[in-house]
Design a protein around this motif. Structure first.
Motif, PDB file in Angstrom:
ATOM      1  N   THR A 470       5.719  54.043  22.396  1.00  0.00           N
ATOM      2  CA  THR A 470       6.266  52.628  22.255  1.00  0.00           C
ATOM      3  C   THR A 470       7.267  52.334  23.210  1.00  0.00           C
ATOM      4  O   THR A 470       7.642  51.140  23.538  1.00  0.00           O
ATOM      5  N   ALA A 472       8.845  51.869  26.955  1.00  0.00           N
ATOM      6  CA  ALA A 472       8.249  51.822  28.244  1.00  0.00           C
ATOM      7  C   ALA A 472       9.244  52.437  29.272  1.00  0.00           C
ATOM      8  O   ALA A 472       8.888  53.208  30.205  1.00  0.00           O
ATOM      9  N   ALA A 498       3.404  53.141  26.564  1.00  0.00           N
ATOM     10  CA  ALA A 498       3.724  51.815  27.003  1.00  0.00           C
ATOM     11  C   ALA A 498       4.402  51.691  28.409  1.00  0.00           C
ATOM     12  O   ALA A 498       5.078  52.685  28.938  1.00  0.00           O
ATOM     13  N   ASP A 500       4.875  48.296  30.183  1.00  0.00           N
ATOM     14  CA  ASP A 500       5.996  47.148  29.862  1.00  0.00           C
ATOM     15  C   ASP A 500       5.513  46.450  28.614  1.00  0.00           C
ATOM     16  O   ASP A 500       4.655  46.840  28.017  1.00  0.00           O
ATOM     17  N   GLU A 501       5.836  45.297  28.610  1.00  0.00           N
ATOM     18  CA  GLU A 501       5.576  44.299  27.385  1.00  0.00           C
ATOM     19  C   GLU A 501       4.053  44.216  27.143  1.00  0.00           C
ATOM     20  O   GLU A 501       3.647  43.838  26.157  1.00  0.00           O
ATOM     21  N   ARG A 503       1.505  45.871  29.279  1.00  0.00           N
ATOM     22  CA  ARG A 503       0.440  46.862  29.813  1.00  0.00           C
ATOM     23  C   ARG A 503       0.947  48.164  29.213  1.00  0.00           C
ATOM     24  O   ARG A 503       2.064  48.444  28.852  1.00  0.00           O
ATOM     25  N   ALA A 504      -0.054  48.967  29.145  1.00  0.00           N
ATOM     26  CA  ALA A 504      -0.141  50.543  28.669  1.00  0.00           C
ATOM     27  C   ALA A 504      -1.087  51.320  29.313  1.00  0.00           C
ATOM     28  O   ALA A 504      -2.094  50.877  29.899  1.00  0.00           O
ATOM     29  N   SER A 528       1.950  39.820  23.678  1.00  0.00           N
ATOM     30  CA  SER A 528       2.743  41.248  24.051  1.00  0.00           C
ATOM     31  C   SER A 528       1.779  42.236  23.329  1.00  0.00           C
ATOM     32  O   SER A 528       0.561  41.951  22.904  1.00  0.00           O
ATOM     33  N   ASP A 530       1.040  45.765  21.572  1.00  0.00           N
ATOM     34  CA  ASP A 530       1.679  47.009  20.783  1.00  0.00           C
ATOM     35  C   ASP A 530       0.998  48.157  21.101  1.00  0.00           C
ATOM     36  O   ASP A 530      -0.540  48.240  20.809  1.00  0.00           O
ATOM     37  N   PRO A 531       1.514  49.315  21.629  1.00  0.00           N
ATOM     38  CA  PRO A 531       0.784  50.447  21.813  1.00  0.00           C
ATOM     39  C   PRO A 531       0.153  50.908  20.669  1.00  0.00           C
ATOM     40  O   PRO A 531      -0.969  51.641  20.831  1.00  0.00           O
TER      41      PRO A 531
END
Length: 601
Positions: A470, A472, A498, A500-501, A503-504, A528, A530-531
């Motif tokens: 989680t 980044a 993760a 960034d806020e 993208r993952a 946002s 959440d991974p």
């Protein structure tokens, strides 16, 4: 040249007011008022009431601690940091003041050289505390032992929140009745005036994006919610879907004072690991009342205020054994809906919400909270009255209640392990539900496990189908992390890192690597990502027959009433080397062990 006198020195001799000194920016004070506290509860209330006194009217404000309470630990430091000039009790009893204000009463307050005004430190006077009152029939604050000394009434003014309390005062201490004044409840007036701040308070408590807020309230003593059901906060936070509910807790300051901050945090640690937000005892409970959708409480004032603010209110404990039987609080205990802590908590909350009518409790509320709209005005008039002889004039306009401060929960880390279920709806949306997993409390899996890599190597990861990093800004690049983790373990269906806020990076069993991003909806903020939720949704999609290659068409992920669009893209020229199919696994949770924190990082 002699140094200028300090404000304390200027007011040291009774009956004399100094002329303006060349060192003064403003005129010297005309009157001195001291706030008196015995507990943190009364301290927060007296500081709130003292705000009705304006320095520009020529009033100098002080505060002190009346010693002797079993709940007085740390009170000196709290008041000294409040911004109001602090005096020790010894120093306060050596001086003269034009008014003393207390939100609890004790016979030793007679030692103050000042007319004493006492007010409730909660919603009226309800609790039977024989240690203070000397009997088992007088509520604390209205007893003869507290109000009388050698045949004389100690307070000059006794503030009550409703006329109903006058009837009980006439029975317990008739000599004090001429000193009583109905002043309403300034604290509740501020709560009502802060209602426009609801969205702001809810955002501080994570009640955003469709999440609803449940607030657990507990007073002190063995009859309280915590005294009767100490495990209820943990049960609630692990019984409600985490993406649909936020859970916060408000505990009476006496709980913190008696058992220490460290003791409270240690006992509530597992619940906080599962996502419980703990409101500090000094401030934040009023904002939590405003922000809440449901309240689960007991006979404490904060629960009563919640019902008065028309929140869906359930009682897990009534406290009838320690309430004056004729008090509105006792009637509230008989009439408010119940929560069975041993039953299905989720189902009970929904059922009560569907049937709840706040008007049912309105007669009880109105019998305890009177003159609410004018409470600040009436209380200020009573406080300014003894100051008039010193030239202090009552302001022409009534006080405007300012919003209560936003809640600031005790810092805690988010859950690192979830038990996940889900399905693919008829519209193709992936419906996901997650429950926090706590070691020693979780015994049977609902579905599959999704675990945060930051939780460290622990036993839940061994049977997890989803693992997500989680953080980044990590040392190892995301591409390397998912590749190395797949090589090391090889048994996970979905790995997420993760970026960034929003993208993952997602790697599926078999090697397919895609980048995920939240879709932006016109006119709304970009949600946002959440991974752990992303990985859970992808796994639900796969185990329900979804083709990995179809991910590039995007997914709609639904948690409760909220839906978030997720887009996926492959790295150009990158193709899977194996068939990317999910492998459903048989879930056998490891046997609980006694070491704390292993399931939640």
């Amino acid at each position: 040249m002699p140094l200028p006198l300090s404000p304390r020195s200027r007011l040291a001799r009774p009956g004399r007011r100094p002329a303006r000194s060349r060192w003064d920016t403003w005129d010297p004070p005309k009157a001195a008022v001291i706030g008196v506290a015995r507990t943190l509860t009364s301290a927060t209330r007296v500081l709130d009431v003292m705000r009705l006194l304006r320095a520009e009217d020529g009033i100098e404000k002080y505060c002190t601690v009346n010693p002797g309470s079993a709940f007085g630990d740390g009170l000196d430091a709290y008041l000294a940091a409040s911004g109001v000039q602090f005096l020790s009790w010894q120093e306060a009893t050596r001086r003269s003041f034009d008014l003393a204000v207390a939100c609890s009463v004790h016979p030793t307050m007679r030692r103050l050289d000042a007319p004493l005004m006492v007010l409730p430190h909660g919603a009226g006077y309800n609790r039977l505390v024989s240690e203070s009152t000397g009997d088992t029939s007088s509520p604390a604050g209205l007893s003869r032992k507290e109000l009388m000394r050698r045949g004389k009434v100690v307070p000059a003014t006794i503030g009550v929140s409703h006329e109903e309390q006058l009837t009980r005062l006439a029975e317990t201490c008739p000599e004090a009745l001429p000193h009583a004044r109905v002043v309403g409840d300034w604290c509740f007036q501020r709560i009502l005036a802060s209602a426009p701040q609801r969205d702001r308070y809810r955002a501080r408590l994570g009640a955003v994006h469709g999440r609803r807020l449940v607030v657990v309230h507990s007073t002190w003593s063995e009859h309280s919610l915590l005294g009767r059901w100490p495990g209820l906060p943990l049960d609630l936070v692990t019984s409600l879907p985490a993406d649909e509910f936020a859970v916060a807790a408000v505990f009476h300051p006496n709980v913190w004072a008696r058992h220490s901050r460290g003791g409270v945090l240690e006992r509530l640690g597992p619940a906080m690991d599962a996502g419980l937000m703990l409101i500090p005892p000094q401030e934040g409970w009023r904002a939590a009342v405003i922000a809440s959708d449901w309240v689960v409480g007991d006979h404490g004032s904060t629960t009563f205020y919640s019902a008065a603010a028309e929140r869906v209110t359930l009682l897990a404990a009534t406290g009838l054994d320690e309430l004056h039987p004729l008090s509105p609080a006792a009637e509230f205990g008989h009439k408010a809906p119940r929560l069975d802590p041993r039953g299905d908590l989720y189902a009970q909350l929904l059922a009560v919400a569907d049937a709840y009518d706040p008007d049912t409790l309105r007669p009880v509320v109105d019998r305890q909270l009177g003159s609410v709209d004018k409470s600040g005005e009436i209380t200020r008039q009573e406080m300014y009255a003894p100051l008039a002889k010193h030239g202090v004039r009552l302001p022409h306009s009534a006080p405007e209640p300012d919003p209560v401060p936003p809640p600031e929960p005790v810092p805690a880390s988010p859950p690192t392990t979830y038990d996940v279920t889900g399905a693919v709806g008829e519209d193709g949306a992936v419906e996901v539900r997650r429950w926090p997993v706590v070691a020693g409390h979780h015994t049977e899996a609902r579905g599959f496990y999704a675990v945060a890599a930051e939780g460290g190597p622990h036993r839940w990861a061994q049977s997890a189908e989803v693992v997500a990093r989680t953080t980044a800004d990590a040392e190892v690049p995301a591409v390397d992390w998912v590749r190395d983790t797949a090589r090391q373990y090889g048994g996970h269906n979905v790995l997420v890192a993760a970026l960034d806020e929003y993208r993952a990076l997602v790697r599926l069993r078999g090697g397919l690597l895609v980048e995920a991003r939240t879709e932006h909806v016109w006119g709304a903020p970009r949600p946002s990502l959440d991974p752990l939720l992303l990985g859970s949704a992808v796994n639900v999609w796969l185990v329900n027959g979804g083709a990995a290659g179809d991910l590039t068409r995007g997914l709609l992920v639904r948690t409760g009433a909220r839906g978030v669009g997720i887009g996926f893209s492959r790295q150009p020229g990158e193709f899977p080397s194996e068939s990317p199919t999910a492998a459903p696994r048989t879930h056998r949770p490891p046997a609980p062990r006694t070491s704390p924190g292993c399931g939640t990082g």
